[in-house]
Scaffold this motif. Structure first.
Motif, PDB file in Angstrom:
ATOM      1  N   PRO A  92       6.737  -0.881  -5.570  1.00  0.00           N
ATOM      2  CA  PRO A  92       5.616  -0.015  -5.935  1.00  0.00           C
ATOM      3  C   PRO A  92       5.415   1.076  -4.898  1.00  0.00           C
ATOM      4  O   PRO A  92       5.893   0.989  -3.749  1.00  0.00           O
ATOM      5  CB  PRO A  92       4.428  -0.971  -5.983  1.00  0.00           C
ATOM      6  CG  PRO A  92       4.836  -2.142  -5.166  1.00  0.00           C
ATOM      7  CD  PRO A  92       6.316  -2.260  -5.294  1.00  0.00           C
ATOM      8  N   LEU A  93       4.700   2.107  -5.297  1.00  0.00           N
ATOM      9  CA  LEU A  93       4.499   3.266  -4.432  1.00  0.00           C
ATOM     10  C   LEU A  93       3.814   2.885  -3.122  1.00  0.00           C
ATOM     11  O   LEU A  93       4.136   3.440  -2.061  1.00  0.00           O
ATOM     12  CB  LEU A  93       3.674   4.326  -5.173  1.00  0.00           C
ATOM     13  CG  LEU A  93       3.436   5.646  -4.433  1.00  0.00           C
ATOM     14  CD1 LEU A  93       4.762   6.307  -4.052  1.00  0.00           C
ATOM     15  CD2 LEU A  93       2.596   6.593  -5.288  1.00  0.00           C
ATOM     16  N   SER A  94       2.888   1.933  -3.170  1.00  0.00           N
ATOM     17  CA  SER A  94       2.180   1.515  -1.945  1.00  0.00           C
ATOM     18  C   SER A  94       3.156   0.969  -0.915  1.00  0.00           C
ATOM     19  O   SER A  94       3.010   1.212   0.291  1.00  0.00           O
ATOM     20  CB  SER A  94       1.135   0.455  -2.276  1.00  0.00           C
ATOM     21  OG  SER A  94       1.735  -0.659  -2.912  1.00  0.00           O
ATOM     22  N   LYS A  95       4.182   0.245  -1.393  1.00  0.00           N
ATOM     23  CA  LYS A  95       5.173  -0.318  -0.463  1.00  0.00           C
ATOM     24  C   LYS A  95       6.113   0.756   0.048  1.00  0.00           C
ATOM     25  O   LYS A  95       6.496   0.759   1.220  1.00  0.00           O
ATOM     26  CB  LYS A  95       5.947  -1.423  -1.170  1.00  0.00           C
ATOM     27  CG  LYS A  95       6.845  -2.221  -0.240  1.00  0.00           C
ATOM     28  CD  LYS A  95       7.426  -3.439  -0.932  1.00  0.00           C
ATOM     29  CE  LYS A  95       8.273  -4.249   0.047  1.00  0.00           C
ATOM     30  NZ  LYS A  95       8.859  -5.451  -0.605  1.00  0.00           N
ATOM     31  N   ILE A  96       6.487   1.684  -0.828  1.00  0.00           N
ATOM     32  CA  ILE A  96       7.376   2.770  -0.420  1.00  0.00           C
ATOM     33  C   ILE A  96       6.739   3.576   0.709  1.00  0.00           C
ATOM     34  O   ILE A  96       7.387   3.920   1.710  1.00  0.00           O
ATOM     35  CB  ILE A  96       7.698   3.686  -1.613  1.00  0.00           C
ATOM     36  CG1 ILE A  96       8.573   2.932  -2.625  1.00  0.00           C
ATOM     37  CG2 ILE A  96       8.390   4.962  -1.166  1.00  0.00           C
ATOM     38  CD1 ILE A  96       8.805   3.698  -3.910  1.00  0.00           C
ATOM     39  N   LEU A  97       5.428   3.858   0.568  1.00  0.00           N
ATOM     40  CA  LEU A  97       4.731   4.674   1.576  1.00  0.00           C
ATOM     41  C   LEU A  97       4.497   3.922   2.881  1.00  0.00           C
ATOM     42  O   LEU A  97       4.269   4.538   3.917  1.00  0.00           O
ATOM     43  CB  LEU A  97       3.390   5.157   1.021  1.00  0.00           C
ATOM     44  CG  LEU A  97       3.478   6.192  -0.112  1.00  0.00           C
ATOM     45  CD1 LEU A  97       2.095   6.462  -0.686  1.00  0.00           C
ATOM     46  CD2 LEU A  97       4.112   7.493   0.385  1.00  0.00           C
TER      47      LEU A  97
END
Length: 628
Positions: A92-97
Motif C-alpha cells: 500500500p501507499l503508506s508502506k511505500i512512503l
C-alpha cells in the motif's frame, strides 16, 4: 502512638483508624481504582484505531486511483498491468512512503506533497499512540512489581517508592505530552475525515487545554514544596523537666536506642516521635524529637507513661522515624503531582493511573506501619510492663474519644462561643461518659486516632503483648485517681497547659465562627452580624458612574430595577466581556470592562459571596431533612 509521618495521600484520605484492606473492599477496589486506570489507554487506543483506519482509507483510495490510471493505459501489456496491480495490492501507499528505496523514488516524486504530509502525519501519530499504549502497559507492570516489593521491608519500601515515583513521574509527562498531541490531532482529523470540514474553535480549545496541562505538570515537577513541620507546643529543656529527661535517657539506654534531642510538650491527644526538622514557637529544631501530651500524661501513672514513652523510643531503635523522614517528602511530592494532574482536565486519565499506584503503596505503608506498632509495643512491654502499656492504651483511647465528642458537640452549635472551656468540659463529663456511654467492647475495638498513621484495634494490641482482656475492669482503670505522674515533675506544667488551652480555644472559636458563616441564611440580627463580619458589603465603582454592590444575599447594579437575590439565580456564565446572570426576573448582564479595577478580583468576589450562599442553603436543606 507512633512515629510522625507526613503522609499526604491525595484522594486516599480519611483512613485514620480504619483498616486499609477493609476500606478498599467496601469502596470496590476494581470500580474505584482499577477501572479508571484503563482510561489512560482510551485516547491512544482510539487514536491508534482511527489513524490506522484513515490511513487504510487513504491507501484504498490510492489503490483505486492507480487501478484507474493503469486501465487508462491501453498500450500497457496485460502481464505488466497485472504485475503492477499485484505489487500495489501487496504494497500500500503508506508502506511505500515509509521505506527508503531508490527504486521507488520516481513513483514517490509523482505523489502530491499534501498527500505525503498527511501520510507522514498518520505514520507518526500511529507510532505515538503505540508508544503511549506500550509504555502504559510496561509501566503498569513495573509499578506493580515495585509495589509488591515494598511490602518486604522499610528499606525496600523506600527504594521501591523512590524508583516507582521517578518512573511514574517520567511516564506521566510522556503520557500528558503524547496524549495532548493525539487529542489535538483528533480534534482536526475526526471532523476533517468524516465530515470534510474542521472547526478551528475546537482545535484551539483542545490545544489550550493540552498546553495548560503540560504547563501544570512541569510546574509540579519543579515546584519546591514547603515541608516545614510546625508543632503546637513548648520545648521542655532539661532545666524545666530534669527528672523526666533523666528518666527518658534511662529508658532509651534500656532499649538500646539514641535519646531524643528535644522533647515537645503539647495538648494534642497523642504521642509521637520524628526525625524531621520541627518548628516550635517560631524556631526550628533538628534531630530526634519526642512529643508528649500534657493532658494524657497527667492522667497516667508514671509506670503507664513509661510504657508509652518506651513505645515511642522503640521507633528510634527500629529506624522507623528515619524511613518516615525519607519517605515523607516523596509522598508530599506525589500528592502535589496528583493535584496538578487532577486540575489538568485532559490529564485525568493519567491522574487515575497515578492514583491507583499511590493507593496500592498506601496498603504497603499501612501494613509496615502496623508491623512497626506491634514491634514497638512488644519492646515497650518487655522494657516496662505489659499491663502498664495496656492500661495506657485504654486511657489514650477513652480520653481521645471523649475529647472528640466534646469538640464535635461544640462545633455543631449554631452560635458564637467566646468561652469554650473544653478542658473543663472534658474533666466534668468524663466520669459520666465512662460509666454510662462507653462500653468496654467499644474501648477494645477502638483504634487510636493519629493524624499520620493507622493503628490496629486496641484489643489486638493488648492481646499481642500477652495481656488478657481488660474489659472487666476498664472503668476502674479509667476512673482511679492518679497521684504519681510525670506531669508533676514538669516545672509550671499547669501553667504551660493552661496557656496552650487558651490559644487552642481561641483558634477553635475563630474557626467555628467562620464555619457559621457558611451555615446561615440570616433570619436574625445575630446571624446577620456573624455573616456580614466575614462577608461585608462590597461596592465597586463603574466607569459610567454606577455602582456594583455585592453582599451576602444579593448582587445589584444601580441601573437595575432591584437587586438580584442569590436564591433567584438559575445560572451564571462569563461570555467574553460579560457576566451573564440568569434569574427568575430574566437575564442580567454586567459588562466587565466597565468596572474599575481588576475584573478577575470582581469575579472572584462574586464567586465567594454566591458560593457562601449556596453552601449555606445546602446546609439548611440537609438540616431540615434530618429534622424531618
Amino acid at each position: 502512638m507512633a512515629e510522625q509521618e507526613t503522609q499526604v495521600t491525595g484522594e486516599v484520605k480519611g483512613q485514620e483508624g480504619r483498616d486499609d484492606r477493609e476500606r478498599f473492599t467496601k469502596l470496590g477496589f476494581l470500580k474505584t481504582y482499577l477501572m479508571p486506570v484503563l482510561m489512560i489507554f482510551l485516547i491512544p487506543g482510539f487514536s491508534w484505531w482511527f489513524f490506522n483506519y484513515v490511513q487504510s482509507d487513504y491507501d484504498q483510495e490510492a489503490l483505486e486511483s492507480i487501478k484507474a490510471s493503469l486501465y487508462n493505459e491501453p498500450n500497457m501489456p496485460e502481464e505488466k498491468r497485472a504485475a503492477v496491480l499485484v505489487f500495489h495490492e501487496k504494497m500500500p501507499l503508506s508502506k511505500i512512503l515509509s521505506i527508503n528505496d531508490p527504486v521507488l523514488d520516481d513513483f514517490k516524486s509523482g505523489i502530491n506533497d499534501s498527500v505525503k504530509r498527511d501520510y507522514f502525519m498518520f505514520h507518526w501519530l500511529i507510532i505515538l499512540s503505540e508508544i503511549c499504549l506500550y509504555s502504559g502497559a510496561g509501566v503498569f507492570a513495573i509499578a506493580i512489581i515495585a509495589v509488591l516489593l515494598s511490602f518486604k521491608s522499610q528499606q525496600i519500601q523506600y527504594l521501591s517508592l523512590s524508583t516507582g515515583w521517578h518512573v511514574l513521574r517520567f511516564f506521566s509527562v510522556l503520557q500528558v505530552v503524547g496524549q495532548g498531541c493525539l487529542a489535538l490531532a483528533l480534534s482536526f482529523w475526526i471532523t476533517a475525515f468524516w465530515f470534510n470540514m474542521y472547526v478551528p474553535k475546537i482545535i484551539i480549545i483542545v490545544g489550550i487545554f493540552a498546553l495548560c496541562a503540560i504547563g501544570l505538570i512541569i510546574k509540579a515537577i519543579f515546584k519546591k514544596l514547603d515541608n516545614d513541620f510546625i508543632i503546637k507546643g513548648v520545648l521542655l529543656d532539661d532545666r524545666r523537666a530534669e527528672p523526666l529527661w533523666r528518666h527518658i535517657g534511662r529508658l532509651a539506654d534500656k532499649l538500646g536506642t539514641e535519646r531524643p534531642q528535644q522533647i515537645i510538650a503539647g495538648i494534642d491527644d497523642n504521642f509521637f516521635v520524628t526525625e524531621q526538622p520541627v518548628t516550635v514557637e517560631g524556631r526550628q529544631y533538628f534531630g530526634k524529637t519526642l512529643y508528649l501530651s500534657l493532658p494524657l500524661i497527667k492522667h497516667m501513672k508514671k509506670t503507664e507513661a513509661d510504657a508509652v514513652l518506651a513505645h515511642e523510643l522503640a521507633h528510634f531503635s527500629g529506624r522507623d522515624t528515619l524511613y518516615s523522614k525519607k519517605i515523607s517528602p516523596l509522598l508530599g511530592r506525589y500528592h502535589y503531582y496528583l493535584v496538578a494532574l487532577y486540575e489538568g482536565g485532559i490529564t485525568r486519565p493519567v491522574f487515575s493511573f497515578m492514583l491507583f499506584f499511590r493507593s496500592l503503596y498506601q496498603l504497603s505503608i499501612s501494613q509496615l506501619s502496623r508491623s512497626r506498632e506491634y514491634r514497638a509495643d512488644m519492646l515497650a512491654a518487655e522494657s516496662t510492663s505489659p499491663l502498664d502499656l495496656a492500661h495506657a492504651l485504654i486511657k489514650v483511647s477513652a480520653y481521645s474519644n471523649y475529647r472528640d465528642k466534646v469538640e464535635r458537640g461544640l462545633f455543631e452549635k449554631e452560635h458564637v462561643q467566646h468561652s469554650l472551656g473544653i478542658r473543663e468540659l472534658i474533666a466534668k463529663g468524663f466520669e459520666s461518659f465512662v460509666r454510662t456511654e462507653i462500653s468496654d467492647s467499644e474501648i477494645n475495638s477502638t483504634k487510636i486516632v493519629h493524624p499520620f498513621d493507622s493503628h490496629p484495634p486496641i484489643a489486638q494490641r493488648i492481646q499481642a503483648i500477652g495481656v488478657e482482656s481488660t474489659s472487666n475492669y476498664c472503668e476502674e482503670i479509667l476512673l482511679k485517681p492518679v497521684d504519681d505522674s510525670w506531669f508533676n515533675e514538669i516545672e509550671n506544667a499547669e501553667e504551660l497547659e493552661n496557656l496552650q488551652w487558651a490559644e487552642y480555644e481561641e483558634a477553635f472559636s475563630e474557626y467555628h465562627e467562620q464555619a457559621l458563616c457558611y451555615r446561615f441564611l440570616p433570619t436574625t440580627e445575630a446571624e446577620k452580624e456573624i455573616v456580614t463580619k466575614h462577608f461585608p458589603e462590597v461596592i465597586i465603582q463603574t466607569k459610567k458612574d454606577e455602582q456594583l454592590v455585592i453582599n451576602y444575599e444579593s448582587i445589584h447594579l444601580t441601573s437595575w430595577d432591584s437587586p438580584v437575590l442569590y436564591g433567584s439565580i438559575k445560572n451564571c456564565t462569563k461570555d467574553n466581556n460579560y457576566l451573564d446572570i440568569g434569574c427568575t426576573g430574566g437575564l442580567k448582564r454586567i459588562k466587565l470592562s466597565d468596572l474599575k479595577g481588576s475584573q478577575e478580583e470582581v469575579l472572584h468576589m462574586f464567586e465567594m459571596y454566591y458560593g457562601r450562599y449556596l453552601q449555606a442553603r445546602s446546609y439548611q436543606e440537609n438540616k431540615q431533612k434530618n429534622h424531618e
